[in-house]
Design an enzyme around this catalytic site. Structure first.
Site, short mmCIF file in Angstrom:
data_model
loop_
_atom_site.label_atom_id
_atom_site.label_comp_id
_atom_site.label_asym_id
_atom_site.label_seq_id
_atom_site.Cartn_x
_atom_site.Cartn_y
_atom_site.Cartn_z
N CYS A 172 52.31 -3.33 -30.93
CA CYS A 172 53.32 -4.06 -31.63
C CYS A 172 52.07 -4.66 -33.14
O CYS A 172 51.95 -3.44 -34.11
CB CYS A 172 52.83 -5.48 -31.07
SG CYS A 172 51.18 -5.95 -30.54
N HIS B 66 15.06 -6.82 -18.11
CA HIS B 66 14.80 -5.45 -17.54
C HIS B 66 15.86 -4.90 -18.07
O HIS B 66 16.96 -4.82 -18.43
CB HIS B 66 15.21 -6.17 -16.18
CG HIS B 66 14.61 -4.12 -15.63
ND1 HIS B 66 15.31 -3.24 -15.86
CD2 HIS B 66 13.68 -4.20 -14.69
CE1 HIS B 66 14.01 -2.31 -14.70
NE2 HIS B 66 13.69 -3.03 -14.20
#
Length: 608
Positions: free
Chosen positions: A26, A528
């Protein structure tokens, strides 16, 4: 952007060319119908240069933006000839409704460029005629008008092609079957009250009709398959088309054509019902929810209605006027964000997306700005509601099926109502102004989550740029189970971990892969970097802080070599959790979205 490389990576991450059953595009997206949706590597796909975002529902939609045509052509080259015959698709729990919507989108989406091109040409001709530049009686005008009207007149032929392609049957025979309904001689016969084998044939003008063509090709596809299965191979080349046409066309004339015609009339009747019961409110409501519909791709479900309305009524009164309000509201909101933000990356995105939305293409604005900031989204929805109400109150009509915007505004030229385009400009101006002012007033980068922030509540911005994912998706049982604490994880796109809030460094591993942080309200945060990266023994990591340092939001804490960590075989996902979770209410935001360091991703409130 290297288009060749982008195309190769897209094909690779959707499961390879063997996984593609159908491809179309599109104005901003590549739309893949896949054989196995589970093979899509969504996270990797979203990281491809040139890809704005990925959405998976009835299709796998890869959002490209303004370069979609160039990328589409290159992807086509990568795919080559698609092998779809005899394939059993494996779908991820798709309902019959989803399958139906995929079918409808595949048929109607490819039609839009032709219909839009012809429609805009006709609207420009209307403009030059009402302004006195060219007479409607001139042969030049009449020829150009016929050119503009051709795509709409031959809609049955175009629909036959796209439907046959979707069903993987002979397109030329399918077009021949539908084309029979448009023959001048057939039209003359039908108008004279013809019969076939004693049965009366209804007099219907099939030009510009779409549903008779769809039903005819659906029936033809079944007939073709039956005769292909049982026909001797020596005569199949002519016998199958002959028998298919012989059976399909009469059934279309007697049953399918009239049935499809009535379906089309029912679709057109929808707009009459809506206006008779809701009036202008229908346009306003639709405009306000369009941001959510476009994000999910569900706005494409409106295309069959719009095409049918255009062919039956010669105009469209609901979807396209509502789209004008929404498109321009997106533009106004983006330009306001570009003025308010301090993030240079967001500013650049907002300006380019605002320009794109001004010309009718909203996906860059939606995915790059609107859905990432809740206040912007709410402002766009409110502004679209106001603009849609204006469009509905003055009942503006569209005469071309194209994304409404500044460049295509002539689609609202009405030869019978000169004020139609004036009210379209009014809708445009109001939608832009309301969105611009609303965002300018309410947009705040550091307070996007809540309008009422408690004294002790802390909002943490993302410690790193990347895609936010749920903690449960982390490939480490200790973190994914929530044993360490509540929070989020981020698939990084950059290599710098920054402070998400003002606070103090309380712990720093010797390997620099993990860091402890305490906020002003006492929440203890653990960052972490990566899974099992402790095994790297500090290699590829560099710290800019030490224990006891008091730092400000946005200050750099850890630098790591993202590429080297990945090449070493480690998952680089950054984990951010509140370790003293028993004392705090932790809420996450923007999960499954790509964020910058300015986006707030966690709120931490003391439990009282």
């Amino acid at each position: 952007m290297d288009i060749n490389q982008t195309a190769k990576q897209i094909v690779s991450f959707i499961g390879g060319k063997e996984n593609v059953a159908h491809l179309e595009h599109c104005s901003t997206r590549l739309r893949f119908t896949l054989k196995n949706d589970d093979l899509v590597k969504k996270e990797e796909l979203e990281k491809v240069d040139g890809v704005i975002g990925v959405r998976q529902n009835v299709q796998c939609q890869v959002i490209i933006g303004n370069d979609v045509v160039e990328v589409y052509k290159q992807v086509q080259k990568e795919l080559g000839e698609l092998e779809t015959t005899g394939v059993n698709r494996k779908k991820s729990k798709q309902s019959w409704g989803a399958i139906f919507l995929d079918f409808i989108i595949s048929i109607f989406q490819p039609l839009i460029p032709a219909i839009a091109g012809g429609g805009i040409l006709k609207s420009l001709l209307l403009l030059v005629s009402v302004s006195g530049v060219m007479s409607t009686e001139s042969q030049t005008y009449q020829i150009l008008n016929l050119i503009g009207g051709a795509p709409l007149y031959f809609l049955p032929i175009l629909v036959a092609m796209t439907t046959a392609k979707k069903l993987n049957v002979n397109q030329l025979v399918a077009v021949s079957a539908v084309g029979t309904l448009l023959l001048p001689e057939m039209t003359t016969l039908l108008s004279s009250g013809s019969t076939f084998l004693g049965f009366g044939v209804e007099n219907i003008a099939y030009a510009s009709q779409v549903f008779p063509a769809i039903l005819t090709v659906l029936f033809y596809s079944q007939v073709e398959r039956v005769f292909t299965r049982f026909s001797p191979k020596a005569i199949r080349i002519f016998f199958v088309p002959m028998m298919s046409l012989l059976i399909t066309v009469p059934i279309a004339l007697l049953i399918l054509g009239p049935l499809g015609y009535n379906v089309g009339m029912a679709f057109s009747g929808v707009i009459v019902w809506l206006y008779s019961h809701l009036g202008w409110l229908a346009t306003a409501i639709l405009a306000s929810v369009l941001p959510l519909m476009v994000v999910t791709g569900m706005h494409k479900a409106m295309v069959p209605y719009a095409v049918s309305s255009m062919s039956e009524l010669g105009a469209e009164l609901l979807y396209l006027p509502a789209s004008l309000a929404h498109n321009i509201a997106e533009s106004g909101a983006c330009f306001a964000v570009s003025l308010r933000t301090k993030d240079s990356k967001l500013r650049s995105t907002a300006i380019s997306a605002g320009i794109s939305a001004l010309f009718g293409i909203t996906e860059p604005a939606l995915y790059g700005v609107t859905i990432l900031h809740k206040r912007v989204l709410y402002s766009v929805m409110f502004s679209s509601l106001i603009g849609g109400a204006v469009a509905g109150i003055f009942a503006i009509k569209s005469f071309a099926l194209v994304g409404p915007g500044l460049a295509s505004i002539t689609m609202f030229v009405d030869a019978d109502n000169a004020m139609n385009i004036v009210w379209a400009f009014v809708t445009l101006a109001i939608s832009f102004a309301v969105a611009f002012v609303t965002v300018l007033v309410f947009f705040k980068e550091q307070a996007e989550i809540s309008l009422e922030k408690s004294v002790d509540e802390e909002f943490l911005t993302s410690p790193i740029e990347g895609k936010v994912i749920a903690l449960s998706e982390v490939k480490d049982d200790v973190f994914s189970s929530g044993m360490v604490g509540k929070g989020i994880a981020i698939v990084p796109e950059t290599s710098e971990l920054v402070a998400p809030e003002d606070g103090e460094v309380t712990m720093l591993f010797d390997t620099y892969h993990a860091l402890g942080f305490k906020t002003a309200n006492g929440a203890e945060i653990l960052f972490h970097i990566g899974i099992d990266t402790v095994k790297l023994e500090g290699k590829y990591f560099e710290s800019f802080v030490k224990v006891g340092d008091k730092i400000k939001r946005g200050e750099k804490m850890i630098h790591f070599d993202l590429q080297a960590i990945q090449e070493a075989g480690y998952d680089p996902t950054v984990i951010c959790v509140v370790t003293n979770q028993e004392s705090y209410q932790v809420d996450s935001y923007h999960v499954y979205e790509t964020v910058s360091n300015t986006a707030e991703v966690l709120s931490i409130s003391p439990i009282k």
